[in-house]
Design an enzyme around this catalytic site. Structure first.
Site, PDB file in Angstrom:
ATOM      1  N   GLY A  35       1.030  -5.248   1.303  1.00 18.05           N
ATOM      2  CA  GLY A  35      -0.036  -5.253   0.296  1.00 18.05           C
ATOM      3  C   GLY A  35       0.370  -5.958  -0.987  1.00 18.05           C
ATOM      4  N   ASN A  91       4.622  -7.771   6.423  1.00 11.36           N
ATOM      5  CA  ASN A  91       5.566  -7.195   7.389  1.00 11.36           C
ATOM      6  C   ASN A  91       4.978  -6.016   8.159  1.00 11.36           C
ATOM      7  OD1 ASN A  91       5.473  -5.622   5.036  1.00 11.36           O
ATOM      8  ND2 ASN A  91       7.479  -4.733   5.450  1.00 11.36           N
ATOM      9  N   GLU A  92       3.643  -5.889   8.202  1.00  8.75           N
ATOM     10  CA  GLU A  92       3.000  -4.707   8.775  1.00  8.75           C
ATOM     11  C   GLU A  92       3.507  -4.347  10.168  1.00  8.75           C
ATOM     12  OE1 GLU A  92       1.529  -6.784   6.789  1.00  8.75           O
ATOM     13  OE2 GLU A  92       0.144  -5.719   5.487  1.00  8.75           O
ATOM     14  N   LEU A 147       0.848  -1.196   0.000  1.00  9.98           N
ATOM     15  CA  LEU A 147       0.000   0.000   0.000  1.00  9.98           C
ATOM     16  C   LEU A 147       0.881   1.242   0.000  1.00  9.98           C
ATOM     17  CD1 LEU A 147      -2.814  -0.983   2.522  1.00  9.98           C
ATOM     18  CD2 LEU A 147      -2.639  -1.423   0.062  1.00  9.98           C
TER      19      LEU A 147
HETATM   20  C1  LIG Z   1      -8.141  -4.488  17.352  1.00 11.90           C
HETATM   21  C2  LIG Z   1      -7.332  -4.571  16.109  1.00 11.90           C
HETATM   22  C3  LIG Z   1      -7.559  -3.387  15.230  1.00 11.90           C
HETATM   23  C4  LIG Z   1      -6.849  -3.585  13.908  1.00 11.90           C
HETATM   24  C5  LIG Z   1      -7.167  -2.451  12.993  1.00 11.90           C
HETATM   25  C6  LIG Z   1      -6.355  -2.567  11.741  1.00 11.90           C
HETATM   26  C7  LIG Z   1      -6.580  -1.356  10.914  1.00 11.90           C
HETATM   27  C8  LIG Z   1      -5.615  -1.310   9.715  1.00 11.90           C
HETATM   28  C9  LIG Z   1      -4.292  -0.782  10.079  1.00 11.90           C
HETATM   29  C10 LIG Z   1      -3.452  -0.358   8.900  1.00 11.90           C
HETATM   30  C11 LIG Z   1      -3.161  -1.468   7.968  1.00 11.90           C
HETATM   31  C12 LIG Z   1      -2.102  -1.094   7.022  1.00 11.90           C
HETATM   32  C13 LIG Z   1      -1.754  -2.235   6.127  1.00 11.90           C
HETATM   33  C14 LIG Z   1      -0.529  -1.876   5.358  1.00 11.90           C
HETATM   34  C15 LIG Z   1      -0.189  -2.510   4.279  1.00 11.90           C
HETATM   35  C16 LIG Z   1       0.975  -2.096   3.472  1.00 11.90           C
HETATM   36  O1  LIG Z   1       1.153  -2.564   2.372  1.00 11.90           O
HETATM   37  S1  LIG Z   1       2.046  -0.929   4.100  1.00 11.90           S
HETATM   38  C17 LIG Z   1       3.412  -0.853   2.991  1.00 11.90           C
HETATM   39  C18 LIG Z   1       4.472  -1.817   3.398  1.00 11.90           C
HETATM   40  N1  LIG Z   1       5.576  -1.770   2.474  1.00 11.90           N
HETATM   41  C19 LIG Z   1       6.840  -1.847   2.834  1.00 11.90           C
HETATM   42  O2  LIG Z   1       7.168  -2.016   3.979  1.00 11.90           O
HETATM   43  C20 LIG Z   1       7.844  -1.703   1.743  1.00 11.90           C
HETATM   44  C21 LIG Z   1       8.579  -0.410   1.864  1.00 11.90           C
HETATM   45  N2  LIG Z   1       9.523  -0.232   0.766  1.00 11.90           N
HETATM   46  C22 LIG Z   1      10.689  -0.896   0.682  1.00 11.90           C
HETATM   47  O3  LIG Z   1      11.042  -1.711   1.502  1.00 11.90           O
HETATM   48  C23 LIG Z   1      11.551  -0.563  -0.485  1.00 11.90           C
HETATM   49  O4  LIG Z   1      11.124   0.660  -1.036  1.00 11.90           O
HETATM   50  C24 LIG Z   1      11.546  -1.624  -1.603  1.00 11.90           C
HETATM   51  C25 LIG Z   1      10.147  -1.981  -2.037  1.00 11.90           C
HETATM   52  C26 LIG Z   1      12.279  -2.884  -1.095  1.00 11.90           C
HETATM   53  C27 LIG Z   1      12.305  -1.071  -2.834  1.00 11.90           C
HETATM   54  O5  LIG Z   1      13.588  -0.661  -2.447  1.00 11.90           O
HETATM   55  P1  LIG Z   1      14.418   0.311  -3.406  1.00 11.90           P
HETATM   56  O6  LIG Z   1      14.382  -0.195  -4.800  1.00 11.90           O
HETATM   57  O7  LIG Z   1      15.752   0.493  -2.759  1.00 11.90           O
HETATM   58  O8  LIG Z   1      13.581   1.668  -3.433  1.00 11.90           O
HETATM   59  P2  LIG Z   1      13.524   2.796  -2.299  1.00 11.90           P
HETATM   60  O9  LIG Z   1      14.639   3.737  -2.490  1.00 11.90           O
HETATM   61  O10 LIG Z   1      13.380   2.169  -0.960  1.00 11.90           O
HETATM   62  O11 LIG Z   1      12.130   3.487  -2.625  1.00 11.90           O
HETATM   63  C28 LIG Z   1      11.992   4.374  -3.747  1.00 11.90           C
HETATM   64  C29 LIG Z   1      10.963   5.418  -3.396  1.00 11.90           C
HETATM   65  O12 LIG Z   1       9.712   4.774  -3.154  1.00 11.90           O
HETATM   66  C30 LIG Z   1       9.225   5.145  -1.865  1.00 11.90           C
HETATM   67  N3  LIG Z   1       8.430   4.009  -1.325  1.00 11.90           N
HETATM   68  C31 LIG Z   1       8.849   2.773  -1.081  1.00 11.90           C
HETATM   69  N4  LIG Z   1       7.847   2.014  -0.627  1.00 11.90           N
HETATM   70  C32 LIG Z   1       6.773   2.808  -0.557  1.00 11.90           C
HETATM   71  C33 LIG Z   1       5.398   2.587  -0.154  1.00 11.90           C
HETATM   72  N5  LIG Z   1       4.936   1.398   0.257  1.00 11.90           N
HETATM   73  N6  LIG Z   1       4.560   3.636  -0.220  1.00 11.90           N
HETATM   74  C34 LIG Z   1       4.972   4.848  -0.651  1.00 11.90           C
HETATM   75  N7  LIG Z   1       6.257   5.112  -1.045  1.00 11.90           N
HETATM   76  C35 LIG Z   1       7.134   4.091  -0.998  1.00 11.90           C
HETATM   77  C36 LIG Z   1      10.470   5.443  -1.063  1.00 11.90           C
HETATM   78  O13 LIG Z   1      10.170   6.244   0.038  1.00 11.90           O
HETATM   79  C37 LIG Z   1      11.310   6.147  -2.107  1.00 11.90           C
HETATM   80  O14 LIG Z   1      10.824   7.462  -2.193  1.00 11.90           O
HETATM   81  P3  LIG Z   1      11.792   8.680  -2.563  1.00 11.90           P
HETATM   82  O15 LIG Z   1      12.911   8.668  -1.544  1.00 11.90           O
HETATM   83  O16 LIG Z   1      10.918   9.885  -2.421  1.00 11.90           O
HETATM   84  O17 LIG Z   1      12.271   8.416  -3.944  1.00 11.90           O
END
Ligand SMILES: CCCCCCCCCCCCC/C=C/C(=O)SCCNC(=O)CCNC(=O)[C@H](O)C(C)(C)COP(=O)(O)OP(=O)(O)OC[C@H]1O[C@@H](n2cnc3c(N)ncnc32)[C@H](O)[C@@H]1OP(=O)(O)O
Length: 280
Positions: free
Chosen positions: A131, A155-156, A86
């Site tokens: 996601g 990994n949330e 996400l």
């Molecule tokens: C009683 C109980 C109640 C419960 C109630 C529950 C309610 C619900 C709660 C909320 C639930 C949320 C669920 C969430 C789901 C998700 O999917 S959260 C997202 C998780 N994702 C990650 O952890 C991955 C993060 N990213 C990375 O690890 C790396 O970016 C990568 C994918 C491995 C790629 O690496 P690399 O090629 O080195 O690129 P980067 O330099 O890291 O990234 C480039 C730019 O992209 C931006 N970015 C990366 N990931 C995201 C993202 N997910 N969203 C937005 N932006 C992202 C990163 O910041 C870089 O940006 P710039 O520096 O501006 O270029």
């Protein structure tokens, strides 16, 4: 023979879409073949923004409604990244109305994918956290490229957030309760061999064989009569999906309350900052 099945469809952020006069689907061409390829394309990391989620749903709906399509391969156009999950910027510093719209779109995509009548095969050609992993888990079969960088998992907790119950259910239905509990609490991201061992993916193959393997698998699934396979899929999945369908609004309210907390906003900002600083 499997090659005959394929055709392409690209999902990308709205800003990159072709103009309305040039619609996404060239359905007449794909009519004859029966299988589409949905390639996620939202560089740099295929994050699932509101626009991407919406486009994904629309494209799936088109394919579902066109009865000549029987299968879809879901893959990525971003080298080394299936999807970063996400889009965190959609969950940070936005209005309540925006959070609600975003979460409804996440729910909608999950429901569409999870209950799809089409055969969905994930050709996972890159890292696939949270996601991104969820999308692959909604598919009927997962083929992962054998690259030690291509971790996959929910990994949330490492972001300081919680995978909602329907993310959890999707994982439990795939890998079983104990493996899911451990994976979810620890926020485990599995490298390919481990992902295969725990059943998170069905096959790990050399990177250059991911697509051809997905095609062969598709041919096998399409050899089963649609009505029997679809009813069986529904038997297996509908009870899980119904739990969300019955309480969609309440689920959105949980999300709003949760994501609006100062502590959660702080965790998400810190995580995003860490990602951004990684380069510097
Ligand atoms: C009683 C109980 C109640 C419960 C109630 C529950 C309610 C619900 C709660 C909320 C639930 C949320 C669920 C969430 C789901 C998700 O999917 S959260 C997202 C998780 N994702 C990650 O952890 C991955 C993060 N990213 C990375 O690890 C790396 O970016 C990568 C994918 C491995 C790629 O690496 P690399 O090629 O080195 O690129 P980067 O330099 O890291 O990234 C480039 C730019 O992209 C931006 N970015 C990366 N990931 C995201 C993202 N997910 N969203 C937005 N932006 C992202 C990163 O910041 C870089 O940006 P710039 O520096 O501006 O270029």
């Amino acid at each position: 023979m499997a090659q005959d099945l394929v055709d392409g469809l690209l999902i990308k952020a709205r800003s990159h879409l072709p103009p309305p006069s040039e619609p996404l689907g060239k359905l007449s061409k794909r009519d004859r073949k029966g299988v589409a390829v949905i390639k996620l394309k939202n560089p740099p990391v295929n994050s699932l923004s509101l626009e991407v989620l919406t486009e994904f749903v629309i494209s799936l709906e088109k394919l579902e409604n066109d009865k000549t399509f029987r299968g879809v391969i879901v893959t990525s156009d971003c080298p080394g990244i299936f999807s970063a999950g996400l889009d965190l910027t959609e969950m940070c510093g936005k209005s309540q109305a925006h959070y609600a719209e975003f979460w409804r779109a996440v729910q909608e995509l999950w429901l569409r994918l999870y209950l799809s009548n089409l055969v969905l095969i994930a050709a996972i050609n890159g890292v696939s956290p949270a996601g991104g992993c969820l999308i692959s888990l909604t598919c009927d079969y997962r083929v992962l490229a054998d690259n030690p960088k291509y971790n996959i998992g929910l990994n949330e907790t490492l972001l300081g957030v919680v995978a909602p119950s329907w993310f959890k259910d999707t994982l439990v239905n795939t890998v079983g309760h104990r493996t899911a509990e451990r994976a979810l609490q620890l926020g485990l991201l599995f490298p390919p061999a481990e992902a295969l061992r725990v059943g998170m993916v069905d096959q790990v193959v050399p990177e250059d064989q991911v697509h051809s393997t997905a095609l062969s698998v598709m041919a096998q699934w399409l050899a089963v009569p649609d009505h029997a396979r679809q009813l069986t899929k529904s038997l297996m999945r509908k009870p899980t999906a119904d739990r969300l369908v019955k309480q969609r609004d309440a689920d959105i309210q949980y999300f709003l309350q949760f994501v609006s907390r100062d502590s959660i906003q702080k965790s998400l900002r810190m995580y995003l900052d860490k990602l951004r600083q990684k380069k510097g």
